[in-house]
Design an enzyme around this catalytic site. Structure first.
Site, mmCIF file in Angstrom:
data_model
loop_
_atom_site.group_PDB
_atom_site.id
_atom_site.type_symbol
_atom_site.label_atom_id
_atom_site.label_comp_id
_atom_site.label_asym_id
_atom_site.label_seq_id
_atom_site.Cartn_x
_atom_site.Cartn_y
_atom_site.Cartn_z
ATOM 1 C CB ALA A 117 -0.904 0.023 1.226
ATOM 2 N N GLY A 119 0.139 1.403 -3.302
ATOM 3 C CA GLY A 119 -0.017 0.681 -4.561
ATOM 4 C C GLY A 119 0.852 1.159 -5.716
ATOM 5 C CE LYS A 121 8.560 1.282 -5.078
ATOM 6 N NZ LYS A 121 8.477 2.255 -3.994
ATOM 7 C CD GLU A 139 -0.051 -2.103 3.899
ATOM 8 O OE1 GLU A 139 0.909 -1.988 3.120
ATOM 9 O OE2 GLU A 139 0.028 -1.829 5.109
ATOM 10 N NE ARG A 144 0.283 2.028 4.537
ATOM 11 C CZ ARG A 144 0.760 3.086 3.883
ATOM 12 N NH1 ARG A 144 0.309 4.282 4.186
ATOM 13 N NH2 ARG A 144 1.675 2.960 2.947
ATOM 14 C CB CYS A 237 11.567 6.116 0.229
ATOM 15 S SG CYS A 237 10.541 6.112 1.695
HETATM 16 N N1 SAM Z 1 5.133 -0.272 -1.979
HETATM 17 C C1 SAM Z 1 4.259 0.814 -1.612
HETATM 18 C C2 SAM Z 1 4.063 1.710 -2.816
HETATM 19 O O1 SAM Z 1 4.875 1.702 -3.710
HETATM 20 O O2 SAM Z 1 3.026 2.393 -2.857
HETATM 21 C C3 SAM Z 1 4.801 1.567 -0.418
HETATM 22 C C4 SAM Z 1 5.064 0.672 0.762
HETATM 23 S S1 SAM Z 1 5.543 1.499 2.218
HETATM 24 C C5 SAM Z 1 7.147 1.991 1.885
HETATM 25 C C6 SAM Z 1 5.761 0.181 3.321
HETATM 26 C C7 SAM Z 1 4.487 -0.553 3.718
HETATM 27 O O3 SAM Z 1 4.847 -1.578 4.659
HETATM 28 C C8 SAM Z 1 3.435 0.299 4.387
HETATM 29 O O4 SAM Z 1 2.229 0.247 3.671
HETATM 30 C C9 SAM Z 1 3.267 -0.308 5.777
HETATM 31 O O5 SAM Z 1 1.936 -0.335 6.211
HETATM 32 C C10 SAM Z 1 3.798 -1.719 5.591
HETATM 33 N N2 SAM Z 1 4.316 -2.318 6.840
HETATM 34 C C11 SAM Z 1 4.533 -1.745 8.039
HETATM 35 N N3 SAM Z 1 4.991 -2.640 8.920
HETATM 36 C C12 SAM Z 1 5.063 -3.822 8.285
HETATM 37 C C13 SAM Z 1 5.440 -5.120 8.680
HETATM 38 N N4 SAM Z 1 5.866 -5.378 9.901
HETATM 39 N N5 SAM Z 1 5.376 -6.090 7.751
HETATM 40 C C14 SAM Z 1 4.961 -5.817 6.506
HETATM 41 N N6 SAM Z 1 4.587 -4.609 6.065
HETATM 42 C C15 SAM Z 1 4.626 -3.614 6.956
#
Ligand code: SAM
Length: 465
Positions: A117, A119, A121, A139, A144, A237
């Site tokens: 999320a 979304g 990628k 996600e 999210r 990032c």
């Molecule tokens: N890939 C997404 C995009 O391009 O739009 C952005 C992803 S963001 C950098 C990282 C995501 O990892 C967040 O949506 C967050 O909710 C989720 N996240 C947080 N803790 C996590 C965990 N322990 N395991 C897996 N995902 C987690």
């Protein structure tokens, strides 16, 4: 933007040396903006009027590392444009586009986006798969995951399943299942400082360490779900080495069956967007002993999904009757099966050899089991908003097409009923479900009756003002 934390500046200086001043100056410059064209709906080559219009109105200029990516002028508002409602593009800052380019998913592959999320990628991967193969977008956070589902729908993506699971839970179910995996890990967000001042205010050395620990929890789970010979992209990032190179080195040390293919860093002071890190990892074709033999048994406690097979067939018949009348030019994407969740009918992507066949969904929180076709209400079929996005205007029997900048499009997006102004009595005569389009691109459904177009644009997506 709040002033940069002194410890952060010290660390950046140690990392960047001669380039530190250029980097710090870039923090006072305007942030970069980008969007990616959805080639399921529109080609970026410039041949279409929509693409030419956007190029002028948004000041588009190509992003060198993505064939569908463009930077846009920060003064323009593509997120508010009817084309955004139509799913012609996804707003994503340019450096974030590099990760899916490096993953290089191909039609027919089974791909997992583990932290998906909102979304960015996922939608980039889905467009590259072109509906052939399978995309599982996961996600962990429910709110999210809902936004992720909405974005998948808006872009008209049919071949994706949106689930909500902890990485460890998913790894138990799907060992060795995917050809390609994206892990865009939660991170300290140092590349977000210009875009989101809160990320800067929340930064601390402890937060970096906590993020690195969390990444080291998730990365082995991602790795366990990769097929031998498969490719995994780990991205963040953020700029520090602890969450990037050091996390990768830690992982490679413990997993000798993986090799590092390449890493890529994007920096704001080099004009490469807000900043991103991506590492491409490959799993040896022969799985090394330390990763174990993939356990293909379902995880304990998995029950068959609560779907009604007979009900799904009956609902599909209702859909087919609807489609014959209202979508005579549309064929359901191949390699799918009907699934009924409650009263909602989905077309579930199930290519041969799928690691996640419909019967294995039990116990897995599934937000979007493929393409939502519609709902059965009192024995009648009502098409879903997702379906309006998955079809093209020429596939529908009844279409009302208006210029994107017209009052009619504006009123439709606000949720108002429209007077059917089709000439020669056609407006009076029209009856049933139709697509409201902006410059030929579907925005959503209306239902025509007695010269009126009843608005079926979802309440939660309507514009105000
Ligand atoms: N890939 C997404 C995009 O391009 O739009 C952005 C992803 S963001 C950098 C990282 C995501 O990892 C967040 O949506 C967050 O909710 C989720 N996240 C947080 N803790 C996590 C965990 N322990 N395991 C897996 N995902 C987690």
């Amino acid at each position: 933007m709040p002033s940069l934390p002194p410890t952060y500046v010290e660390r950046i200086a140690a990392q960047l040396g001669d380039e530190t001043q250029a980097f710090l100056r870039s923090m006072d410059e305007p942030r970069s903006y980008g969007l990616r064209i959805n080639t399921l709906k529109l080609e970026p080559a410039g041949a279409s009027a929509a693409m030419r219009g956007m190029t002028g109105e948004f000041g588009l200029s190509p992003v060198p590392w993505s064939g569908t990516g463009f930077s846009y002028d920060g003064g323009s508002r593509p997120g508010k444009h009817p084309y955004h409602h139509a799913g012609l593009y996804y707003i994503q800052e340019p450096s974030a586009m590099i990760a899916a380019e490096l993953l290089d998913p191909r039609p027919g592959e089974f791909v997992l986006d583990l932290a998906a999320a909102p979304g960015g990628k996922t939608t980039q991967i889905a467009v590259k798969l072109r509906g052939v193969g399978l995309l599982v977008a996961n996600e962990i956070h429910p709110g999210r995951a809902r936004i992720l589902s909405e974005n998948v729908e808006r872009l008209g993506i049919a071949g994706a399943v949106v689930v909500q699971a902890a990485p460890g839970e998913l790894a138990k179910r799907l060992p060795g299942a995917f050809d390609k995996i994206m892990l865009d890990a939660p991170c300290s967000g140092e590349g977000m400082f210009r875009k989101d001042p809160a990320a800067c205010a929340e930064w601390s050395a402890d937060a970096v360490t906590a993020c690195a620990a969390r990444q080291r929890d998730i990365l082995p789970d991602a790795a366990a779900m990769l097929k031998p010979g498969g490719r995994l992209v780990y991205s963040t990032c953020t700029f520090n080495r602890e969450e990037n190179e050091e996390t990768i080195a830690w992982f490679l040390d413990l997993h000798p069956s993986f090799r590092l293919v390449s890493t890529r860093r994007m920096w704001p002071h080099r004009g490469e967007g807000e900043g991103h890190f991506a590492a491409v990892l490959e799993k040896a074709a022969e799985d090394a002993a330390e990763d174990g033999v993939p356990d293909k048994r379902p995880a304990k406690g998995v029950k068959p999904p609560r779907t009604r097979a007979g009900g799904a067939i009956a609902a599909l018949k209702l859909y087919e009757a609807f489609a014959q009348q209202s979508l005579p030019g549309y064929a359901l994407p191949g390699d799918g099966v009907p699934l009924l969740f409650g009263d909602s009918l989905y077309w579930y992507p199930q290519p041969a050899g799928s690691p996640l066949p419909a019967e294995s969904l039990g116990g897995l929180r599934t937000h979007r089991p493929g393409l939502h076709l519609g709902d059965v209400r009192k024995g009648r079929f009502e098409p879903s908003h997702a379906l309006a996005h998955a079809v093209r205007q020429e596939q529908a029997a009844l279409v009302r097409d208006y210029p994107a900048d017209s009052d009619a499009v504006d009123a439709y997006l606000r949720g108002e009923a429209l007077f059917d102004d089709a000439g020669d009595g056609a407006g009076e005569a029209a009856k049933g479900w139709g697509l409201l389009c902006a410059d030929g691109y579907p925005l959503g459904w209306f239902k025509a009756s007695g010269g009126q177009l009843k608005n079926h644009y979802p309440k939660g997506l309507r514009t105000t003002g």
